[in-house]
Scaffold this motif. Structure first.
Motif, PDB file in Angstrom:
ATOM      1  N   LYS A  75     -20.315   5.657  -7.195  1.00 27.29           N
ATOM      2  CA  LYS A  75     -21.579   5.806  -7.887  1.00 27.29           C
ATOM      3  C   LYS A  75     -21.421   5.374  -9.336  1.00 27.29           C
ATOM      4  N   ASP A  76     -22.554   5.141  -9.991  1.00 29.40           N
ATOM      5  CA  ASP A  76     -22.501   4.760 -11.402  1.00 29.40           C
ATOM      6  C   ASP A  76     -21.807   5.842 -12.213  1.00 29.40           C
ATOM      7  N   GLY A  77     -20.924   5.425 -13.105  1.00 27.86           N
ATOM      8  CA  GLY A  77     -20.211   6.361 -13.964  1.00 27.86           C
ATOM      9  C   GLY A  77     -18.879   6.797 -13.396  1.00 27.86           C
ATOM     10  N   GLU A  78     -18.668   6.629 -12.069  1.00 27.77           N
ATOM     11  CA  GLU A  78     -17.392   6.994 -11.472  1.00 27.77           C
ATOM     12  C   GLU A  78     -16.381   5.866 -11.668  1.00 27.77           C
ATOM     13  N   GLN A  79     -15.145   6.249 -11.830  1.00 29.58           N
ATOM     14  CA  GLN A  79     -14.087   5.265 -12.001  1.00 29.58           C
ATOM     15  C   GLN A  79     -13.123   5.354 -10.823  1.00 29.58           C
ATOM     16  N   VAL A  80     -12.578   4.242 -10.439  1.00 28.50           N
ATOM     17  CA  VAL A  80     -11.590   4.222  -9.364  1.00 28.50           C
ATOM     18  C   VAL A  80     -10.308   4.881  -9.856  1.00 28.50           C
ATOM     19  N   ASP A  81      -9.724   5.730  -9.003  1.00 27.94           N
ATOM     20  CA  ASP A  81      -8.448   6.355  -9.329  1.00 27.94           C
ATOM     21  C   ASP A  81      -7.458   5.261  -9.722  1.00 27.94           C
ATOM     22  N   PRO A  82      -6.831   5.361 -10.914  1.00 30.96           N
ATOM     23  CA  PRO A  82      -5.907   4.292 -11.349  1.00 30.96           C
ATOM     24  C   PRO A  82      -4.744   4.060 -10.398  1.00 30.96           C
ATOM     25  N   VAL A  83      -4.281   5.125  -9.709  1.00 32.46           N
ATOM     26  CA  VAL A  83      -3.198   4.958  -8.747  1.00 32.46           C
ATOM     27  C   VAL A  83      -3.670   4.096  -7.573  1.00 32.46           C
ATOM     28  N   ILE A  84      -4.884   4.389  -7.080  1.00 33.97           N
ATOM     29  CA  ILE A  84      -5.456   3.611  -5.989  1.00 33.97           C
ATOM     30  C   ILE A  84      -5.680   2.176  -6.434  1.00 33.97           C
ATOM     31  N   ASP A  85      -6.215   1.999  -7.648  1.00 31.96           N
ATOM     32  CA  ASP A  85      -6.498   0.670  -8.175  1.00 31.96           C
ATOM     33  C   ASP A  85      -5.221  -0.168  -8.241  1.00 31.96           C
ATOM     34  N   ALA A  86      -4.136   0.419  -8.770  1.00 35.40           N
ATOM     35  CA  ALA A  86      -2.861  -0.294  -8.878  1.00 35.40           C
ATOM     36  C   ALA A  86      -2.296  -0.622  -7.493  1.00 35.40           C
ATOM     37  N   MET A  87      -2.450   0.333  -6.571  1.00 40.89           N
ATOM     38  CA  MET A  87      -1.941   0.146  -5.217  1.00 40.89           C
ATOM     39  C   MET A  87      -2.651  -1.025  -4.531  1.00 40.89           C
ATOM     40  N   ILE A  88      -3.961  -1.066  -4.682  1.00 42.91           N
ATOM     41  CA  ILE A  88      -4.745  -2.128  -4.050  1.00 42.91           C
ATOM     42  C   ILE A  88      -4.405  -3.480  -4.651  1.00 42.91           C
ATOM     43  N   ARG A  89      -4.251  -3.521  -5.979  1.00 43.98           N
ATOM     44  CA  ARG A  89      -3.927  -4.787  -6.637  1.00 43.98           C
ATOM     45  C   ARG A  89      -2.584  -5.335  -6.138  1.00 43.98           C
ATOM     46  N   GLN A  90      -1.579  -4.457  -6.055  1.00 36.53           N
ATOM     47  CA  GLN A  90      -0.271  -4.896  -5.570  1.00 36.53           C
ATOM     48  C   GLN A  90      -0.356  -5.335  -4.112  1.00 36.53           C
ATOM     49  N   TYR A  91      -1.110  -4.608  -3.336  1.00 38.51           N
ATOM     50  CA  TYR A  91      -1.277  -4.921  -1.922  1.00 38.51           C
ATOM     51  C   TYR A  91      -1.942  -6.285  -1.735  1.00 38.51           C
ATOM     52  N   CYS A  92      -2.985  -6.511  -2.517  1.00 37.78           N
ATOM     53  CA  CYS A  92      -3.731  -7.763  -2.392  1.00 37.78           C
ATOM     54  C   CYS A  92      -2.909  -8.955  -2.864  1.00 37.78           C
ATOM     55  N   GLU A  93      -1.996  -8.711  -3.782  1.00 36.57           N
ATOM     56  CA  GLU A  93      -1.155  -9.798  -4.287  1.00 36.57           C
ATOM     57  C   GLU A  93      -0.325 -10.406  -3.160  1.00 36.57           C
ATOM     58  N   TYR A  94       0.123  -9.570  -2.212  1.00 34.16           N
ATOM     59  CA  TYR A  94       0.952 -10.060  -1.118  1.00 34.16           C
ATOM     60  C   TYR A  94       0.107 -10.499   0.079  1.00 34.16           C
ATOM     61  N   TYR A  95      -0.917  -9.700   0.419  1.00 30.33           N
ATOM     62  CA  TYR A  95      -1.644  -9.949   1.650  1.00 30.33           C
ATOM     63  C   TYR A  95      -2.938 -10.715   1.465  1.00 30.33           C
ATOM     64  N   LYS A  96      -3.360 -10.931   0.221  1.00 27.41           N
ATOM     65  CA  LYS A  96      -4.598 -11.662  -0.075  1.00 27.41           C
ATOM     66  C   LYS A  96      -5.790 -11.047   0.658  1.00 27.41           C
ATOM     67  N   VAL A  97      -5.863  -9.727   0.626  1.00 30.07           N
ATOM     68  CA  VAL A  97      -6.967  -9.009   1.251  1.00 30.07           C
ATOM     69  C   VAL A  97      -8.198  -9.106   0.361  1.00 30.07           C
ATOM     70  N   SER A  98      -9.368  -9.241   0.952  1.00 32.67           N
ATOM     71  CA  SER A  98     -10.604  -9.270   0.176  1.00 32.67           C
ATOM     72  C   SER A  98     -10.984  -7.859  -0.255  1.00 32.67           C
ATOM     73  N   VAL A  99     -11.445  -7.723  -1.484  1.00 30.89           N
ATOM     74  CA  VAL A  99     -11.869  -6.429  -2.018  1.00 30.89           C
ATOM     75  C   VAL A  99     -13.315  -6.548  -2.498  1.00 30.89           C
ATOM     76  N   VAL A 100     -14.128  -5.591  -2.071  1.00 33.60           N
ATOM     77  CA  VAL A 100     -15.518  -5.534  -2.527  1.00 33.60           C
ATOM     78  C   VAL A 100     -15.671  -4.310  -3.426  1.00 33.60           C
TER      79      VAL A 100
END
Length: 441
Positions: A75-100
Motif C-alpha cells: 500500500k502507499d506509504g509502506e516500504q519493502v523490508d530491506p532484507v527481502i529487498d536485498a534478497m530479491i535483488r541478489q536472487y534476480c542477479e543470478y536468475y534474471k527473474v522478473s519483478v513487479v
C-alpha cells in the motif's frame, strides 16, 4: 498399425497433466490484497503461487521452487523490508527473474533495474495483464518446450549460483545425467506418441522423487534428463538413484493388439563437484561421453572435480621480538591443513602492517599479535581491524603475559577470537590455530 499407451492401473490423467506450471511469488503484508488478482489467474490454470510477508518465508519459497515472476504488493506509504529487498535483488542477479513493484510511491523511489516493472496496485486489470505477459515471456525463456522441464539457459544460471555457493560454503553439489537404457530399442518398436508418453511417465516418476530444492533439466539430447542436487555429495546422489530405480513402476504398452510390460531401466552418470573452477560445458561433455560408453543399465561416476580446491589463507604475525617472531613464522610454515595454503608475512609493529596493503583481502586472514607493540598497542590494532568492512575474515589470536580474568574478558569483548597466556608451548598455539580455522571455515 497403431500403438496405444496404457497406464499402469492408474486413472487416465487429465489433459495438460504433464505441463509444468510457472510459479509466481507474491510478497504482501495482507493476503487479501492478493486474492482478487491471483484468483483470476488460478481460475485460468495459468500458474502456481505463494503469498508471504516474512523474509524467512520468502527465503524458503525462493529455495523450494524457482519463481519466474515476483510481485511486491504494498500500500502507499509502506516500504519493502530491506532484507527481502536485498534478497530479491541478489536472487534476480543470478536468475534474471522478473519483478513487479506495486506501490505508486516506490515507482518514483525504486531504481529502474532492467528486470523490474512497475504497476499501479489499484488498477488490478492492468496488473494482471502485466503478470500474464511476464509469465509467458519467462516460461518460454526458461522452459524446454518438448519436455516441460527447465532448459539450458536456466541450467547455466543455476550452475553458476551453485559454484558460488560451493566456493563460499565448501559444500559440494552433484549433477546426475540420466537416460532410459532401452530407448533406442523402443524407437524401433513404438510410434512417436507412445515414446513421448513413456518418457513423460519416466520424467513424472523422477519429479515425484526429487526434493523441492533439486532442479530437473532437459536440453540438447533426446533421451536425457539432468538433475542438479544442491548441497549433495556423490554418495548421496547414488543413494537417490538407488531409490529411484527400486521404486520405478513398470508400464504396459499396447502394440498391434498385444500388451507388453516396459521396465524403465536407467543408465546414469554422477558428477560430484567441489571445485568452483569446474566449467559446465566441460562437465556436460565428459558426462555425455561416459554415458555413451555405458553398455548395460548401470551408474558411472566422474571424479575429476571431487578434490577440494586449495584455499589461500593470509597469515600476519606481529611481534616486536625478532627471535620469537622467527619462531612463529617457522611454526606457520610447518603447519599443514588439507585444503588450505598459508601465505605468511611478519611485521615488527602494527602500524607498519596497517601502512602496507597486506591487510586488504577477501580471503580468510589469520592475525597473530602481541598485546604490547611499538607505536600502537595490540588492542588498538584489534579496534582498527574490527572497524573494517568484512571484518569477520580476520581471525585474531592475541599473545599476552597478562593472565587476569578481566584482561582476558576485555580482549574478547574488543574482538579477539583467541587469547593465549605466555609462556605457552608451540603445540598449544598450533592446536588453537587449527581449531580457529575449522570453526570459521
Amino acid at each position: 498399425m497403431r500403438t496405444t499407451f496404457v497406464s499402469n492401473g492408474l486413472e487416465e490423467r487429465p489433459q495438460g497433466f504433464y505441463e509444468r506450471k510457472p510459479f509466481v511469488l507474491f510478497i504482501a503484508k495482507d493476503e487479501s490484497e492478493v486474492w482478487n488478482m491471483e484468483q483470476v489467474l488460478v481460475d485460468e490454470h495459468r500458474f502456481l503461487y505463494a503469498v508471504t510477508s516474512e523474509w524467512k518465508q520468502v527465503e524458503l519459497s525462493l529455495h523450494s521452487q524457482i519463481p519466474i515472476v515476483i510481485v511486491l504488493l504494498h500500500k502507499d506509504g509502506e516500504q519493502v523490508d530491506p532484507v527481502i529487498d536485498a534478497m530479491i535483488r541478489q536472487y534476480c542477479e543470478y536468475y534474471k527473474v522478473s519483478v513487479v513493484v506495486c506501490n505508486r510511491e516506490r515507482t518514483v523511489e525504486q531504481p529502474r533495474l532492467f528486470n523490474y516493472s512497475f504497476a499501479n496496485p489499484y488498477d488490478k486489470k492492468d496488473l494482471i495483464e502485466l503478470v500474464k505477459k511476464l509469465i509467458q515471456l519467462r516460461s518460454t525463456s526458461y522452459i524446454d518446450l518438448e519436455t516441460g522441464l527447465l532448459n539450458q539457459l536456466f541450467f547455466e544460471r543455476v550452475y553458476k549460483w551453485q559454484l558460488a555457493a560451493c566456493k563460499r560454503t565448501k559444500v559440494p553439489f552433484s549433477l546426475v545425467f540420466l537416460s532410459l537404457h532401452s530407448y533406442d530399442e523402443w524407437k524401433v518398436l513404438y510410434d512417436s506418441l507412445t515414446l513421448r508418453e513413456i518418457k513423460e511417465e519416466w520424467i513424472d516418476q523422477i519429479q515425484e522423487k526429487v526434493r523441492d530444492s533439486d532442479f530437473v533439466f532437459s536440453f540438447g539430447q533426446e533421451n536425457e534428463v539432468i538433475l542438479l542436487l544442491p548441497y549433495t555429495g556423490g554418495e548421496e546422489a547414488r543413494s537417490f538413484l538407488n531409490r529411484l530405480e527400486n521404486d520405478s513402476k513398470p508400464l504396459r504398452v499396447s502394440h498391434d493388439d498385444t500388451e507388453s510390460s516396459v521396465d524403465l531401466q536407467i543408465s546414469g552418470v554422477i558428477v560430484e563437484i567441489r571445485q568452483s573452477s569446474a566449467e559446465h560445458i566441460e562437465v556436460t561433455r565428459k558426462a555425455r561421453e561416459m554415458m555413451a560408453s555405458i553398455e548395460v543399465s548401470s551408474v558411472a561416476t566422474i571424479e575429476d572435480y571431487v578434490k577440494k580446491e586449495v584455499e589461500p589463507i593470509k597469515v600476519t604475525i606481529i611481534e616486536p621480538d625478532d627471535v620469537f617472531r622467527h619462531v612463529l613464522v617457522n611454526l606457520m610454515n610447518r603447519l599443514e591443513m588439507e585444503g588450505f595454503e598459508f601465505v605468511i608475512k611478519d611485521f615488527e609493529d602494527g602500524q607498519s602492517f596497517l601502512d602496507s596493503d597486506y591487510y586488504q583481502s577477501a580471503h580468510t586472514h589469520i592475525v597473530i599479535l602481541n598485546d604490547i607493540l611499538p607505536q600502537r598497542s595490540g588492542l588498538e590494532l584489534v579496534y582498527e581491524l574490527r572497524g573494517m568492512p568484512n571484518t569477520n575474515k580476520y581471525l585474531i589470536t592475541m599473545l599476552s603475559t597478562r593472565r587476569a580474568e578481566e584482561d582476558m574478558i576485555y580482549a574478547f569483548e574488543s574482538g579477539v577470537d583467541e587469547y593465549i597466556v605466555k609462556p605457552f608451548t608451540i603445540h598449544l598455539l598450533e592446536a588453537k590455530i587449527k581449531r580457529l580455522i575449522r570453526r570459521y571455515r
